[in-house]
Design an enzyme around this catalytic site. Structure first.
Site, PDB file in Angstrom:
ATOM      1  CB  ALA A 107     155.845  64.552  27.009  1.00 46.91           C
ATOM      2  N   GLY A 127     158.104  59.809  35.530  1.00 44.45           N
ATOM      3  CA  GLY A 127     157.722  60.277  34.260  1.00 44.45           C
ATOM      4  C   GLY A 127     156.765  61.733  33.890  1.00 44.45           C
ATOM      5  CD  GLU A 130     162.612  60.407  33.454  1.00 41.17           C
ATOM      6  OE1 GLU A 130     163.142  60.232  33.392  1.00 41.17           O
ATOM      7  OE2 GLU A 130     161.462  59.943  33.402  1.00 41.17           O
ATOM      8  CD  GLU A 150     161.986  56.490  37.272  1.00 42.24           C
ATOM      9  OE1 GLU A 150     161.140  56.908  36.317  1.00 42.24           O
ATOM     10  OE2 GLU A 150     162.287  57.001  38.211  1.00 42.24           O
TER      11      GLU A 150
END
Length: 276
Positions: A107, A127, A130, A150
């Site tokens: 998020a 993620g 991230e 990824e």
């Protein structure tokens, strides 16, 4: 205010690439991902009290899927961060996982004006990394594992990974990690400057709390202005950055907190800041 970028085009494919689950789970159809629902209270907001009043914990607790984020959990995160953003009593945010062996799956916290600290134990891939990169500070246990895998799924990090990682550790290191999708351990992450502190496994939360307490004792408006000056200044040239710094400094000169800070210093006591 938008905290999450996964709901744009190709978002479901990116989300599948960020799940720290088995290959079969990663290959679930987009339709399955859309209709999947999060267990109740998968995002828990915990406001500390007493001497730690002002410190807020966001606890991620979706153990059934190792904190991978689906549509409902995204809504929970967005609601939680919006609540914190509008809470004038919040001064420091700690992002932690209640699920053993995994951090989380993404998020965007850039819109929060107060400091954010990621306390990382276990896996922070895709993620999850991230999300940690979007925090101001990162503290990990020695058992932590980091990576942006990824490209192995023929996509790229899509929630800020290509931009934040390069600004943090440099262009060359970012390219190597993203091009290869290589995982790195906690010690290498600390050496590269990806994390601020690497502590014994299981001690990340304790160290994050220690740092949060140090921040919480400072003037809250000063912390907000310092964050603004750093985050916005680094995106421009030195002359513009210095102008921004001066503007932020001037906003603090006539505050009640500044006068309290001066009085406390003269009286040799601990200041009592109110954020005004």
């Amino acid at each position: 205010m938008s905290f999450v970028k996964y709901l744009r085009r190709d978002s479901l494919l990116q989300l599948a690439g960020k799940r720290s689950l088995s290959r079969s789970c990663m290959l679930q159809t987009c339709r399955t991902l859309i209709i999947e629902t999060a267990p109740p209270e998968s995002v828990k907001l915990n406001r500390l009290s007493g001497s730690d009043s002002g410190i807020v914990e966001v606890n991620l607790d979706r153990s059934v899927a190792k904190n991978s984020i689906n549509k409902e959990m995204l809504k929970g995160l967005q609601t939680t961060f919006e609540t914190i953003h509008h809470d004038s009593s919040a001064r420091v945010v700690m992002i932690t996982s209640l699920v053993p062996g995994v951090f989380c799956a993404g998020a965007d916290l850039k819109a929060l004006s107060i400091p954010t600290i990621a306390a990382i134990e276990g896996v922070a891939l895709g993620g999850g990394l991230e999300m940690a990169l979007s925090c101001d500070l990162r503290i990990c246990g020695e058992n932590a594992v980091f990576g942006l895998p990824e490209t192995g799924l023929a996509v790229i990090p899509g929630a800020g990974g290509t931009q934040r990682l390069s600004r943090l550790v440099g262009r060359s290191v970012s390219k190597e990690l993203i091009f290869t999708g290589r995982k790195i351990d906690a010690r290498e992450a600390a050496k590269k400057g990806l994390v601020n502190f690497c502590v014994a496994a299981g001690e990340a939360h304790k160290k994050a709390m220690e740092v949060a307490q140090q921040i919480n004792n400072k003037g809250p408006m000063a912390i907000k202005m310092a964050k603004k000056a750093i985050d916005e200044g680094i995106e421009t040239n030195m002359a513009s950055g210095l102008e921004l710094e001066e503007m932020c400094y001037q906003k603090l000169l006539n505050t009640e907190d500044r006068l309290e800070g001066l009085a406390a210093f003269a009286e040799k006591r601990k200041p009592r800041y109110t954020g005004k």
